[in-house]
Structure formats: structure tokens, C-alpha cells
Design a protein around this motif. Structure first.
Motif, PDB file in Angstrom:
ATOM      1  N   LEU A  18       0.883  -1.360  -0.121  1.00 54.19           N
ATOM      2  CA  LEU A  18      -0.058  -0.142  -0.004  1.00 54.19           C
ATOM      3  C   LEU A  18       0.958   1.175  -0.082  1.00 54.19           C
ATOM      4  O   LEU A  18       0.631   2.215  -0.562  1.00 54.19           O
ATOM      5  N   ASN A  19       1.693   1.246   0.771  1.00 61.03           N
ATOM      6  CA  ASN A  19       2.886   2.579   0.999  1.00 61.03           C
ATOM      7  C   ASN A  19       3.448   2.817  -0.524  1.00 61.03           C
ATOM      8  O   ASN A  19       3.693   3.917  -0.959  1.00 61.03           O
ATOM      9  N   GLU A  20       3.799   1.631  -1.238  1.00 59.33           N
ATOM     10  CA  GLU A  20       4.286   1.727  -2.569  1.00 59.33           C
ATOM     11  C   GLU A  20       3.287   2.373  -3.592  1.00 59.33           C
ATOM     12  O   GLU A  20       3.843   2.948  -4.678  1.00 59.33           O
ATOM     13  N   VAL A  21       1.860   1.921  -3.512  1.00 59.53           N
ATOM     14  CA  VAL A  21       1.083   2.660  -4.634  1.00 59.53           C
ATOM     15  C   VAL A  21       0.126   3.712  -4.287  1.00 59.53           C
ATOM     16  O   VAL A  21      -0.539   4.145  -4.959  1.00 59.53           O
ATOM     17  N   ILE A  22      -0.105   3.909  -2.946  1.00 58.43           N
ATOM     18  CA  ILE A  22      -1.006   4.932  -2.390  1.00 58.43           C
ATOM     19  C   ILE A  22      -0.437   5.988  -1.517  1.00 58.43           C
ATOM     20  O   ILE A  22       0.283   5.648  -0.736  1.00 58.43           O
ATOM     21  N   THR A  23      -0.514   7.344  -1.779  1.00 58.99           N
ATOM     22  CA  THR A  23      -0.006   8.410  -1.075  1.00 58.99           C
ATOM     23  C   THR A  23      -0.743   8.608   0.183  1.00 58.99           C
ATOM     24  O   THR A  23      -1.988   8.436   0.149  1.00 58.99           O
ATOM     25  N   LYS A  24      -0.307   9.113   1.269  1.00 54.33           N
ATOM     26  CA  LYS A  24      -0.972   9.289   2.466  1.00 54.33           C
ATOM     27  C   LYS A  24      -2.081  10.199   2.648  1.00 54.33           C
ATOM     28  O   LYS A  24      -2.971  10.172   3.369  1.00 54.33           O
ATOM     29  N   ASN A  66     -18.347   9.743  -4.511  1.00 49.40           N
ATOM     30  CA  ASN A  66     -17.164  10.428  -5.087  1.00 49.40           C
ATOM     31  C   ASN A  66     -16.369  10.876  -4.077  1.00 49.40           C
ATOM     32  O   ASN A  66     -15.310  11.528  -4.443  1.00 49.40           O
ATOM     33  N   ALA A  67     -16.266  11.098  -2.824  1.00 50.92           N
ATOM     34  CA  ALA A  67     -15.544  11.557  -1.837  1.00 50.92           C
ATOM     35  C   ALA A  67     -14.248  10.553  -1.682  1.00 50.92           C
ATOM     36  O   ALA A  67     -13.442  11.127  -0.962  1.00 50.92           O
ATOM     37  N   TYR A  68     -14.207   9.595  -2.204  1.00 52.34           N
ATOM     38  CA  TYR A  68     -12.889   8.854  -1.773  1.00 52.34           C
ATOM     39  C   TYR A  68     -12.031   8.582  -3.016  1.00 52.34           C
ATOM     40  O   TYR A  68     -12.550   8.527  -4.185  1.00 52.34           O
ATOM     41  N   ASP A  69     -10.838   8.550  -2.908  1.00 48.66           N
ATOM     42  CA  ASP A  69      -9.843   8.487  -3.947  1.00 48.66           C
ATOM     43  C   ASP A  69      -9.539   6.969  -4.184  1.00 48.66           C
ATOM     44  O   ASP A  69      -9.145   6.606  -5.284  1.00 48.66           O
ATOM     45  N   VAL A  70      -9.309   6.244  -3.177  1.00 43.81           N
ATOM     46  CA  VAL A  70      -9.193   4.694  -3.262  1.00 43.81           C
ATOM     47  C   VAL A  70     -10.111   4.054  -2.288  1.00 43.81           C
ATOM     48  O   VAL A  70     -10.653   4.279  -1.560  1.00 43.81           O
ATOM     49  N   LYS A  91     -16.939   4.061  -7.653  1.00 41.57           N
ATOM     50  CA  LYS A  91     -16.694   5.435  -8.350  1.00 41.57           C
ATOM     51  C   LYS A  91     -14.857   6.163  -8.044  1.00 41.57           C
ATOM     52  O   LYS A  91     -14.608   6.858  -8.830  1.00 41.57           O
ATOM     53  N   ALA A  92     -14.368   5.545  -7.137  1.00 39.93           N
ATOM     54  CA  ALA A  92     -12.934   5.946  -6.814  1.00 39.93           C
ATOM     55  C   ALA A  92     -12.005   5.320  -8.137  1.00 39.93           C
ATOM     56  O   ALA A  92     -12.550   4.488  -8.763  1.00 39.93           O
ATOM     57  N   ASN A  93     -11.136   6.049  -8.348  1.00 42.07           N
ATOM     58  CA  ASN A  93     -10.334   5.532  -9.665  1.00 42.07           C
ATOM     59  C   ASN A  93      -9.225   4.533  -9.287  1.00 42.07           C
ATOM     60  O   ASN A  93      -8.477   4.244 -10.063  1.00 42.07           O
ATOM     61  N   LYS A  94      -9.011   4.093  -7.937  1.00 41.87           N
ATOM     62  CA  LYS A  94      -7.897   3.418  -7.627  1.00 41.87           C
ATOM     63  C   LYS A  94      -8.514   2.348  -6.584  1.00 41.87           C
ATOM     64  O   LYS A  94      -9.224   2.779  -5.866  1.00 41.87           O
ATOM     65  N   ILE A  95      -8.000   1.067  -6.554  1.00 46.45           N
ATOM     66  CA  ILE A  95      -8.286   0.095  -5.860  1.00 46.45           C
ATOM     67  C   ILE A  95      -7.032  -0.964  -5.367  1.00 46.45           C
ATOM     68  O   ILE A  95      -6.360  -0.990  -6.343  1.00 46.45           O
ATOM     69  N   VAL A  96      -7.037  -0.970  -4.215  1.00 47.26           N
ATOM     70  CA  VAL A  96      -5.996  -2.055  -3.566  1.00 47.26           C
ATOM     71  C   VAL A  96      -6.722  -3.153  -3.042  1.00 47.26           C
ATOM     72  O   VAL A  96      -7.615  -2.909  -1.801  1.00 47.26           O
TER      73      VAL A  96
END
Length: 174
Positions: A18-24, A66-70, A91-96
Motif C-alpha cells: 500500500l505504501n508503494e502505490v498509495i499516498t498518505k 465520489n468522496a474517496y480516492d481509493v 466511483k474511486a479511480n484506484k483500488i487495492v
């Protein structure tokens, strides 16, 4: 690395990934109720909100926000009859997400006392890839890892060498 937490290995691998692909600074919606790993995410500085235990097979409203990025989903999709519906509605554009892999030497997990705690699916990596692609996602990074257990026997030995979890990072294809 996060120490002294069970299951330590899975949590460490997931957190490093998660630390590699998503910013805090990303706003995360974690599918599933509050759990030990969502607490770890908060302690690590992530802004995380959990869903409230709704049946995501039937009610996907939480992911239509739409309030979430991931969106994160750690060992959730195997509990859904149709994970396609929720994956498509995000609706978010990223998923882990992570799922347990199907093991040739062990049956799917089944809890006879709790109908919510069963695996309808234990995926092969290619099956989960296809599911994500069909729902409109492109996998950007993935990793498989083992889950050794401290038991004696043939299956515990096989678990040392056979990947049990599949973890992906994907982005929405528009």
C-alpha cells in the motif's frame, strides 16, 4: 514494518504494498467493518473510513460516493456471491485489494455457524484478474505471497511454498 500484530506477515506485506502505490493524503474507503488492519492504516497516517457491514452484494451505495480516492478491500470479495457488482459500481479511480487464492490441497473456507463468514470464491490469480478487467479495472501491480502456519503435517508444509494471498493495485479504465 508493523510489529507484534497477528497476522504479522500478511499485515506487513499489505502495508508495504500500500505504501508503494498509495499516498498518505489519499482518502480511503475500506470495505468491511472496522478491523485490526484498518487501525494499522490509521496509525500509519492514512485517512480511512470503513463501510458499516452492509451486504455489498445487495447494497453498493457506499462505493458510489465520489468522496474517496481509493477503495481498499482486504479479504472481502471472497465473501460476496457476486463481487462484480460492487467492483463495477466503485466511483474511486484506484483500488487495492487482496483475495485468498484457491489451494489445490485444501477446501474453501466454510464457517457453519456464521453464514456471513464463508468463502463463496477462492480465486486463482487469473480469475480475479478477469473479474477486475470485466468490471472496468486495469491491474498496475500485483504480488502473491504464502501464509505458513505453525502446525505439523503435509498441508502446513505445502503452505510454506504455495502462495495463499493475491494482492493487487488497479486503476479504473474510463
Amino acid at each position: 514494518m508493523y510489529k507484534n500484530t497477528f497476522p504479522k506477515k500478511r499485515y506487513n506485506i499489505t502495508l508495504d504494498f500500500l505504501n508503494e502505490v498509495i499516498t498518505k493524503d489519499a482518502k480511503i474507503l475500506d470495505l468491511g467493518v472496522l478491523n485490526p488492519f484498518s487501525e494499522i492504516l490509521r496509525n500509519e497516517g492514512y485517512t480511512t473510513t470503513n463501510t458499516t457491514g452492509e451486504d455489498l452484494d445487495i447494497d453498493t451505495e457506499a462505493v458510489k460516493n465520489n468522496a474517496y480516492d481509493v477503495i481498499t478491500a482486504f479479504e472481502i470479495f471472497e465473501h460476496l456471491v457476486s463481487p462484480f457488482n460492487v467492483l463495477q459500481d466503485i466511483k474511486a479511480n484506484k483500488i487495492v485489494a487482496s483475495v485468498p487464492l484457491k489451494l489445490w490441497f485444501a477446501s474453501a473456507y466454510q464457517n457453519k455457524e456464521d453464514a456471513r463468514d464463508r468463502h463463496y470464491h477462492e480465486f486463482e490469480d487469473w480469475q480475479f484478474d478477469w473479474l477486475l478487467e470485466k468490471a472496468g479495472w486495469k491491474i498496475k501491480k500485483s504480488v502473491k505471497f504464502t501464509n505458513p502456519v505453525k502446525k505439523i503435517g503435509i498441508r502446513p508444509i505445502l503452505r510454506r511454498f504455495t502462495p495463499r494471498y493475491y494482492l493487487i493495485y488497479a486503476e479504473r479504465v474510463r
